[in-house]
Design a protein around this motif. Structure first.
Motif, PDB file in Angstrom:
ATOM      1  N   LEU A  72      14.500   4.063  20.993  1.00  0.00           N
ATOM      2  CA  LEU A  72      15.857   3.553  20.818  1.00  0.00           C
ATOM      3  C   LEU A  72      15.710   2.132  20.305  1.00  0.00           C
ATOM      4  CD1 LEU A  72      18.926   3.867  21.127  1.00  0.00           C
ATOM      5  CD2 LEU A  72      18.682   2.990  23.453  1.00  0.00           C
ATOM      6  N   SER A  73      16.159   1.877  19.069  1.00  0.00           N
ATOM      7  CA  SER A  73      15.952   0.574  18.440  1.00  0.00           C
ATOM      8  C   SER A  73      17.215   0.070  17.759  1.00  0.00           C
ATOM      9  CB  SER A  73      14.856   0.658  17.370  1.00  0.00           C
ATOM     10  OG  SER A  73      13.641   1.044  17.920  1.00  0.00           O
ATOM     11  N   VAL A  74      17.350  -1.240  17.765  1.00  0.00           N
ATOM     12  CA  VAL A  74      18.402  -1.922  17.007  1.00  0.00           C
ATOM     13  C   VAL A  74      17.735  -2.496  15.770  1.00  0.00           C
ATOM     14  CG1 VAL A  74      20.057  -3.808  16.995  1.00  0.00           C
ATOM     15  CG2 VAL A  74      19.729  -2.465  19.065  1.00  0.00           C
ATOM     16  N   LEU A  75      18.347  -2.263  14.606  1.00  0.00           N
ATOM     17  CA  LEU A  75      17.793  -2.701  13.333  1.00  0.00           C
ATOM     18  C   LEU A  75      18.674  -3.797  12.748  1.00  0.00           C
ATOM     19  CD1 LEU A  75      16.394  -0.595  10.532  1.00  0.00           C
ATOM     20  CD2 LEU A  75      18.421  -1.911  10.017  1.00  0.00           C
ATOM     21  N   TYR A  76      18.060  -4.857  12.248  1.00  0.00           N
ATOM     22  CA  TYR A  76      18.785  -5.919  11.552  1.00  0.00           C
ATOM     23  C   TYR A  76      18.234  -6.019  10.142  1.00  0.00           C
ATOM     24  CZ  TYR A  76      20.608 -10.423  10.169  1.00  0.00           C
ATOM     25  OH  TYR A  76      21.249 -11.429   9.477  1.00  0.00           O
ATOM     26  N   ASN A  77      19.057  -5.778   9.144  1.00  0.00           N
ATOM     27  CA  ASN A  77      18.659  -5.825   7.740  1.00  0.00           C
ATOM     28  C   ASN A  77      18.675  -7.274   7.266  1.00  0.00           C
ATOM     29  OD1 ASN A  77      18.521  -5.636   4.915  1.00  0.00           O
ATOM     30  ND2 ASN A  77      19.259  -3.546   5.019  1.00  0.00           N
ATOM     31  N   VAL A  78      17.485  -7.850   7.090  1.00  0.00           N
ATOM     32  CA  VAL A  78      17.359  -9.251   6.692  1.00  0.00           C
ATOM     33  C   VAL A  78      17.721  -9.407   5.218  1.00  0.00           C
ATOM     34  CG1 VAL A  78      15.774 -11.198   6.481  1.00  0.00           C
ATOM     35  CG2 VAL A  78      15.585  -9.640   8.428  1.00  0.00           C
ATOM     36  N   TYR A  79      17.119  -8.587   4.347  1.00  0.00           N
ATOM     37  CA  TYR A  79      17.395  -8.660   2.912  1.00  0.00           C
ATOM     38  C   TYR A  79      16.960  -7.366   2.248  1.00  0.00           C
ATOM     39  CZ  TYR A  79      17.380 -10.293  -1.894  1.00  0.00           C
ATOM     40  OH  TYR A  79      17.618 -10.427  -3.241  1.00  0.00           O
ATOM     41  N   LYS A  80      17.883  -6.678   1.596  1.00  0.00           N
ATOM     42  CA  LYS A  80      17.646  -5.422   0.876  1.00  0.00           C
ATOM     43  C   LYS A  80      16.764  -4.468   1.683  1.00  0.00           C
ATOM     44  CE  LYS A  80      18.631  -7.131  -3.710  1.00  0.00           C
ATOM     45  NZ  LYS A  80      18.186  -7.233  -5.093  1.00  0.00           N
ATOM     46  N   ASN A  81      15.498  -4.292   1.288  1.00  0.00           N
ATOM     47  CA  ASN A  81      14.620  -3.310   1.925  1.00  0.00           C
ATOM     48  C   ASN A  81      13.823  -3.861   3.106  1.00  0.00           C
ATOM     49  OD1 ASN A  81      15.531  -1.888  -0.242  1.00  0.00           O
ATOM     50  ND2 ASN A  81      13.532  -1.311  -1.014  1.00  0.00           N
ATOM     51  N   PHE A  82      14.054  -5.105   3.496  1.00  0.00           N
ATOM     52  CA  PHE A  82      13.317  -5.723   4.597  1.00  0.00           C
ATOM     53  C   PHE A  82      14.208  -5.828   5.828  1.00  0.00           C
ATOM     54  CE2 PHE A  82      11.884  -9.520   6.945  1.00  0.00           C
ATOM     55  CZ  PHE A  82      10.633  -9.060   7.311  1.00  0.00           C
ATOM     56  N   SER A  83      13.717  -5.300   6.958  1.00  0.00           N
ATOM     57  CA  SER A  83      14.505  -5.349   8.189  1.00  0.00           C
ATOM     58  C   SER A  83      13.606  -5.618   9.396  1.00  0.00           C
ATOM     59  CB  SER A  83      15.267  -4.040   8.383  1.00  0.00           C
ATOM     60  OG  SER A  83      14.374  -2.954   8.454  1.00  0.00           O
ATOM     61  N   LEU A  84      14.220  -6.069  10.474  1.00  0.00           N
ATOM     62  CA  LEU A  84      13.550  -6.304  11.746  1.00  0.00           C
ATOM     63  C   LEU A  84      14.144  -5.357  12.771  1.00  0.00           C
ATOM     64  CD1 LEU A  84      13.647 -10.208  11.765  1.00  0.00           C
ATOM     65  CD2 LEU A  84      11.724  -8.746  11.133  1.00  0.00           C
ATOM     66  N   THR A  85      13.300  -4.817  13.650  1.00  0.00           N
ATOM     67  CA  THR A  85      13.791  -3.913  14.690  1.00  0.00           C
ATOM     68  C   THR A  85      13.264  -4.366  16.056  1.00  0.00           C
ATOM     69  OG1 THR A  85      11.934  -2.371  14.508  1.00  0.00           O
ATOM     70  CG2 THR A  85      13.845  -1.939  13.122  1.00  0.00           C
ATOM     71  N   ALA A  86      14.054  -4.098  17.067  1.00  0.00           N
ATOM     72  CA  ALA A  86      13.656  -4.329  18.456  1.00  0.00           C
ATOM     73  C   ALA A  86      14.188  -3.162  19.271  1.00  0.00           C
ATOM     74  CB  ALA A  86      14.225  -5.650  18.969  1.00  0.00           C
ATOM     75  N   GLY A  87      13.372  -2.662  20.171  1.00  0.00           N
ATOM     76  CA  GLY A  87      13.823  -1.506  20.939  1.00  0.00           C
ATOM     77  C   GLY A  87      12.912  -1.168  22.092  1.00  0.00           C
ATOM     78  N   PHE A  88      13.057   0.060  22.555  1.00  0.00           N
ATOM     79  CA  PHE A  88      12.269   0.602  23.664  1.00  0.00           C
ATOM     80  C   PHE A  88      11.711   1.938  23.212  1.00  0.00           C
ATOM     81  CE2 PHE A  88      11.367   2.460  27.785  1.00  0.00           C
ATOM     82  CZ  PHE A  88      10.890   1.373  28.491  1.00  0.00           C
ATOM     83  N   THR A  89      10.409   2.142  23.398  1.00  0.00           N
ATOM     84  CA  THR A  89       9.776   3.369  22.931  1.00  0.00           C
ATOM     85  C   THR A  89       8.806   3.911  23.976  1.00  0.00           C
ATOM     86  OG1 THR A  89       8.593   4.356  21.065  1.00  0.00           O
ATOM     87  CG2 THR A  89       7.865   2.204  21.759  1.00  0.00           C
ATOM     88  N   GLY A  90       8.507   5.202  23.866  1.00  0.00           N
ATOM     89  CA  GLY A  90       7.563   5.804  24.791  1.00  0.00           C
ATOM     90  C   GLY A  90       6.906   7.038  24.217  1.00  0.00           C
ATOM     91  N   LEU A  91       5.692   7.281  24.657  1.00  0.00           N
ATOM     92  CA  LEU A  91       4.938   8.483  24.318  1.00  0.00           C
ATOM     93  C   LEU A  91       4.202   8.903  25.580  1.00  0.00           C
ATOM     94  CD1 LEU A  91       3.708  10.581  22.359  1.00  0.00           C
ATOM     95  CD2 LEU A  91       1.901   8.923  21.909  1.00  0.00           C
ATOM     96  N   ASN A  92       4.440  10.114  26.049  1.00  0.00           N
ATOM     97  CA  ASN A  92       3.842  10.595  27.295  1.00  0.00           C
ATOM     98  C   ASN A  92       3.205  11.963  27.075  1.00  0.00           C
ATOM     99  OD1 ASN A  92       4.806   8.498  29.333  1.00  0.00           O
ATOM    100  ND2 ASN A  92       6.655   9.025  28.225  1.00  0.00           N
ATOM    101  N   ILE A  93       1.942  12.075  27.470  1.00  0.00           N
ATOM    102  CA  ILE A  93       1.171  13.305  27.297  1.00  0.00           C
ATOM    103  C   ILE A  93       0.668  13.749  28.668  1.00  0.00           C
ATOM    104  CG2 ILE A  93      -0.894  14.327  26.272  1.00  0.00           C
ATOM    105  CD1 ILE A  93      -0.650  12.195  24.061  1.00  0.00           C
ATOM    106  N   ARG A  94       0.775  15.029  28.960  1.00  0.00           N
ATOM    107  CA  ARG A  94       0.227  15.581  30.205  1.00  0.00           C
ATOM    108  C   ARG A  94      -0.425  16.924  29.901  1.00  0.00           C
ATOM    109  NH1 ARG A  94       1.252  15.332  36.185  1.00  0.00           N
ATOM    110  NH2 ARG A  94       0.311  17.255  36.944  1.00  0.00           N
ATOM    111  N   ILE A  95      -1.635  17.112  30.409  1.00  0.00           N
ATOM    112  CA  ILE A  95      -2.377  18.362  30.242  1.00  0.00           C
ATOM    113  C   ILE A  95      -2.842  18.819  31.624  1.00  0.00           C
ATOM    114  CG2 ILE A  95      -4.377  19.481  29.212  1.00  0.00           C
ATOM    115  CD1 ILE A  95      -4.236  17.304  27.014  1.00  0.00           C
ATOM    116  N   ASP A  96      -2.484  20.031  31.999  1.00  0.00           N
ATOM    117  CA  ASP A  96      -2.936  20.629  33.250  1.00  0.00           C
ATOM    118  C   ASP A  96      -3.947  21.717  32.922  1.00  0.00           C
ATOM    119  OD1 ASP A  96      -1.147  19.308  35.222  1.00  0.00           O
ATOM    120  OD2 ASP A  96       0.417  20.284  34.036  1.00  0.00           O
ATOM    121  N   ALA A  97      -5.068  21.722  33.642  1.00  0.00           N
ATOM    122  CA  ALA A  97      -6.116  22.718  33.398  1.00  0.00           C
ATOM    123  C   ALA A  97      -6.539  23.356  34.707  1.00  0.00           C
ATOM    124  CB  ALA A  97      -7.313  22.064  32.717  1.00  0.00           C
TER     125      ALA A  97
END
Length: 125
Positions: free
Chosen positions: A68-93
């Motif tokens: 979930l990120s907020v994007l701020y377009n600084v100029y044309k194709n250049f932008s800055l983003t700030a947010g919260f991210t996650g990646l979670n992996i679980r393997i049961d054997a």
């Protein structure tokens, strides 16, 4: 991706250890939802969530990622983003003489500077 999992016990006079190797082919397909929303002339919101789960023989695994990120377009194709991210992996054997799991992930704030090439979503008209 090659994953090596092991367990070792050491005493003053004896040592016991066990390890097992298994391979995982990446990237894996997943099911997900994503959206980009314009909030103002230069501000947008980006959200996505992805999930994948599979069971093969005695190995059961799942992957969950989100952003979930907020994007701020600084100029044309250049932008800055700030947010919260996650990646979670679980393997049961479950194997003979082994019943265990592997759990790995990260969850936290992110910041990024992005330059896009080609056509992209216009935040202003």
């Amino acid at each position: 991706m090659l994953i090596d999992v092991g367990l070792s016990l050491e005493g003053q006079t004896q040592q016991v250890s066990f390890s097992d190797d298994f391979g995982v082919t990446a990237p894996l397909p997943d099911i997900g939802l994503w959206g980009e929303f314009v909030l103002g002339k230069k501000v947008g919101l980006y959200a996505n969530v992805n999930y994948f789960a599979i069971k093969v023989n005695d190995i059961d695994g799942r992957i969950l990622s989100y952003n979930l990120s907020v994007l701020y377009n600084v100029y044309k194709n250049f932008s800055l983003t700030a947010g919260f991210t996650g990646l979670n992996i679980r393997i049961d054997a479950e194997k003979e003489r082994l019943n265990g799991f592997f759990k790995w992930g990260y969850n936290g704030p992110t910041i990024a500077a992005v330059y896009t090439f080609g056509k992209h979503i216009q935040l202003h008209k």
